[in-house]
Design a protein around this motif. Structure first.
Motif, PDB file in Angstrom:
ATOM      1  N   CYS A  41       0.459  -1.392  -0.177  1.00 26.98           N
ATOM      2  CA  CYS A  41      -0.336   0.201  -0.335  1.00 26.98           C
ATOM      3  C   CYS A  41       1.059   1.412  -0.388  1.00 26.98           C
ATOM      4  O   CYS A  41       1.606   1.566   0.932  1.00 26.98           O
ATOM      5  N   CYS A  42       0.793   2.227  -1.071  1.00 28.04           N
ATOM      6  CA  CYS A  42       1.817   3.301  -0.879  1.00 28.04           C
ATOM      7  C   CYS A  42       1.263   4.562   0.444  1.00 28.04           C
ATOM      8  O   CYS A  42       2.318   4.776   0.662  1.00 28.04           O
ATOM      9  N   ASP A  43       0.061   3.994   1.044  1.00 25.72           N
ATOM     10  CA  ASP A  43      -0.177   5.081   2.309  1.00 25.72           C
ATOM     11  C   ASP A  43       0.744   4.118   3.580  1.00 25.72           C
ATOM     12  O   ASP A  43       0.022   3.223   3.916  1.00 25.72           O
ATOM     13  N   VAL A  44       2.090   4.488   3.538  1.00 23.23           N
ATOM     14  CA  VAL A  44       2.171   3.252   4.592  1.00 23.23           C
ATOM     15  C   VAL A  44       1.821   3.380   5.948  1.00 23.23           C
ATOM     16  O   VAL A  44       2.089   2.644   6.640  1.00 23.23           O
ATOM     17  N   ASP A  45       0.469   4.386   6.610  1.00 23.97           N
ATOM     18  CA  ASP A  45      -0.128   4.480   8.126  1.00 23.97           C
ATOM     19  C   ASP A  45      -0.971   3.484   7.740  1.00 23.97           C
ATOM     20  O   ASP A  45      -1.169   2.633   9.041  1.00 23.97           O
ATOM     21  N   ARG A  46      -1.522   3.579   6.895  1.00 21.59           N
ATOM     22  CA  ARG A  46      -2.779   2.325   6.493  1.00 21.59           C
ATOM     23  C   ARG A  46      -1.899   1.032   6.154  1.00 21.59           C
ATOM     24  O   ARG A  46      -2.153   0.218   7.001  1.00 21.59           O
ATOM     25  N   LEU A  47      -1.023   0.595   5.833  1.00 24.97           N
ATOM     26  CA  LEU A  47      -0.175  -0.622   6.256  1.00 24.97           C
ATOM     27  C   LEU A  47       0.478  -0.995   6.836  1.00 24.97           C
ATOM     28  O   LEU A  47      -0.056  -1.872   7.434  1.00 24.97           O
ATOM     29  N   ILE A  48       0.679  -0.451   8.470  1.00 28.46           N
ATOM     30  CA  ILE A  48       0.842  -0.241   9.135  1.00 28.46           C
ATOM     31  C   ILE A  48      -0.312  -0.733  10.146  1.00 28.46           C
ATOM     32  O   ILE A  48      -0.007  -1.151  10.994  1.00 28.46           O
ATOM     33  N   GLU A  49      -1.209   0.321  10.062  1.00 31.59           N
ATOM     34  CA  GLU A  49      -1.940  -0.710  10.396  1.00 31.59           C
ATOM     35  C   GLU A  49      -3.010  -1.473  10.312  1.00 31.59           C
ATOM     36  O   GLU A  49      -2.933  -2.444  11.100  1.00 31.59           O
ATOM     37  N   TRP A  50      -3.402  -2.181   9.672  1.00 31.32           N
ATOM     38  CA  TRP A  50      -3.273  -3.237   8.619  1.00 31.32           C
ATOM     39  C   TRP A  50      -2.373  -4.318   8.738  1.00 31.32           C
ATOM     40  O   TRP A  50      -3.062  -5.222   9.702  1.00 31.32           O
ATOM     41  N   GLY A  51      -0.979  -4.168   9.053  1.00 28.25           N
ATOM     42  CA  GLY A  51      -0.313  -5.266  10.020  1.00 28.25           C
ATOM     43  C   GLY A  51      -0.668  -5.278  10.853  1.00 28.25           C
ATOM     44  O   GLY A  51      -0.162  -6.495  11.815  1.00 28.25           O
ATOM     45  N   SER A  52      -0.885  -4.355  11.745  1.00 28.63           N
ATOM     46  CA  SER A  52      -0.159  -4.587  13.334  1.00 28.63           C
ATOM     47  C   SER A  52      -1.935  -5.304  13.648  1.00 28.63           C
ATOM     48  O   SER A  52      -1.958  -5.866  14.762  1.00 28.63           O
ATOM     49  N   LYS A  53      -3.063  -5.578  13.186  1.00 27.24           N
ATOM     50  CA  LYS A  53      -3.652  -6.411  13.272  1.00 27.24           C
ATOM     51  C   LYS A  53      -3.628  -8.240  13.560  1.00 27.24           C
ATOM     52  O   LYS A  53      -4.274  -9.034  14.239  1.00 27.24           O
ATOM     53  N   TYR A  54      -2.614  -8.466  12.597  1.00 28.43           N
ATOM     54  CA  TYR A  54      -1.783  -9.700  12.624  1.00 28.43           C
ATOM     55  C   TYR A  54      -0.404  -9.688  13.685  1.00 28.43           C
ATOM     56  O   TYR A  54       0.025 -11.006  13.157  1.00 28.43           O
ATOM     57  N   GLY A  55      -0.113  -8.713  14.178  1.00 31.47           N
ATOM     58  CA  GLY A  55       1.255  -8.855  14.608  1.00 31.47           C
ATOM     59  C   GLY A  55       2.352  -8.789  13.934  1.00 31.47           C
ATOM     60  O   GLY A  55       3.693  -8.888  14.411  1.00 31.47           O
ATOM     61  N   LEU A  56       1.738  -8.077  12.785  1.00 31.74           N
ATOM     62  CA  LEU A  56       3.830  -7.125  11.996  1.00 31.74           C
ATOM     63  C   LEU A  56       3.701  -6.738  12.470  1.00 31.74           C
ATOM     64  O   LEU A  56       2.778  -5.277  12.539  1.00 31.74           O
ATOM     65  N   LYS A  57       5.125  -6.473  11.894  1.00 32.47           N
ATOM     66  CA  LYS A  57       5.648  -4.967  12.873  1.00 32.47           C
ATOM     67  C   LYS A  57       6.295  -4.164  11.971  1.00 32.47           C
ATOM     68  O   LYS A  57       6.933  -4.543  10.446  1.00 32.47           O
ATOM     69  N   LYS A  58       6.043  -2.481  12.382  1.00 32.12           N
ATOM     70  CA  LYS A  58       6.369  -1.902  11.001  1.00 32.12           C
ATOM     71  C   LYS A  58       8.033  -2.488  10.259  1.00 32.12           C
ATOM     72  O   LYS A  58       7.561  -1.040   9.564  1.00 32.12           O
ATOM     73  N   GLU A  59       8.521  -2.307  11.042  1.00 34.61           N
ATOM     74  CA  GLU A  59      10.154  -2.516  10.878  1.00 34.61           C
ATOM     75  C   GLU A  59       9.999  -3.884   9.778  1.00 34.61           C
ATOM     76  O   GLU A  59      10.330  -4.037   9.445  1.00 34.61           O
ATOM     77  N   TRP A  60       8.889  -4.851   9.733  1.00 30.41           N
ATOM     78  CA  TRP A  60       9.235  -5.704   8.758  1.00 30.41           C
ATOM     79  C   TRP A  60       9.081  -4.905   7.030  1.00 30.41           C
ATOM     80  O   TRP A  60       8.991  -5.475   6.058  1.00 30.41           O
ATOM     81  N   ILE A  61       8.795  -3.708   6.923  1.00 33.09           N
ATOM     82  CA  ILE A  61       7.996  -3.363   5.641  1.00 33.09           C
ATOM     83  C   ILE A  61       8.834  -2.973   5.039  1.00 33.09           C
ATOM     84  O   ILE A  61      10.263  -2.729   5.367  1.00 33.09           O
ATOM     85  N   HIS A  62       8.527  -3.938   3.614  1.00 35.24           N
ATOM     86  CA  HIS A  62       9.826  -3.132   2.609  1.00 35.24           C
ATOM     87  C   HIS A  62       9.675  -2.359   2.059  1.00 35.24           C
ATOM     88  O   HIS A  62       8.610  -1.916   1.501  1.00 35.24           O
ATOM     89  N   VAL A  63      10.704  -1.293   2.319  1.00 35.46           N
ATOM     90  CA  VAL A  63      10.596   0.657   1.613  1.00 35.46           C
ATOM     91  C   VAL A  63      11.282   0.321   0.344  1.00 35.46           C
ATOM     92  O   VAL A  63      12.261   0.927  -0.338  1.00 35.46           O
ATOM     93  N   ARG A  64      10.508   0.066  -1.229  1.00 30.74           N
ATOM     94  CA  ARG A  64      11.400   0.045  -2.285  1.00 30.74           C
ATOM     95  C   ARG A  64      10.262   0.886  -2.752  1.00 30.74           C
ATOM     96  O   ARG A  64       9.144   0.607  -3.426  1.00 30.74           O
ATOM     97  N   ASP A  65      10.823   1.555  -3.587  1.00 33.06           N
ATOM     98  CA  ASP A  65      10.709   2.532  -5.057  1.00 33.06           C
ATOM     99  C   ASP A  65       8.621   2.888  -4.503  1.00 33.06           C
ATOM    100  O   ASP A  65       8.755   3.376  -3.230  1.00 33.06           O
ATOM    101  N   GLU A  66       8.209   2.395  -4.920  1.00 23.84           N
ATOM    102  CA  GLU A  66       6.417   3.205  -4.948  1.00 23.84           C
ATOM    103  C   GLU A  66       5.346   2.420  -4.257  1.00 23.84           C
ATOM    104  O   GLU A  66       4.382   2.383  -4.234  1.00 23.84           O
TER     105      GLU A  66
END
Length: 100
Positions: free
Chosen positions: A45-70
């Motif tokens: 998701c290009c909206d990183v805050d939305r992606l962080i919020e989505w991942g938190s429902k499943y225990g995914l940490k924001k540090e695990w996001i791969h920030v690549r291009d768009e």
């Protein structure tokens, strides 16, 4: 190495992620670090805050996001992949790959 997807699938995933949707793309994947895994799902998701919020429902940490291009994304594989895809109603891509 990624394979097993077609250009239209990739383009749809990119379009959805760029428009701020939580977008799922599952493909075959080989990585020596994870010898028991043959598929990965990229949840972007290009909206990183939305992606962080989505991942938190499943225990995914924001540090695990791969920030690549768009396309900032989480990589899901193993038991987390199937469990999350099932809960999200997105299991069809994985099922199709595993039954080929």
């Amino acid at each position: 190495m990624a394979f097993g997807i077609k250009r239209p699938q990739l383009n749809n995933w990119k379009r959805a992620a760029k428009s701020g949707e939580i977008a799922f793309l599952t493909h075959y994947w080989l990585d020596d670090r994870f010898p028991d895994c043959t598929t990965v799902t990229k949840v972007a998701c290009c909206d990183v805050d939305r992606l962080i919020e989505w991942g938190s429902k499943y225990g995914l940490k924001k540090e695990w996001i791969h920030v690549r291009d768009e396309f900032p994304h989480f990589d899901l594989f193993g038991q987390w992949q199937e469990q999350i895809l099932r809960q999200e109603g997105q299991l069809d891509q994985l099922t199709t790959l595993l039954h080929k």
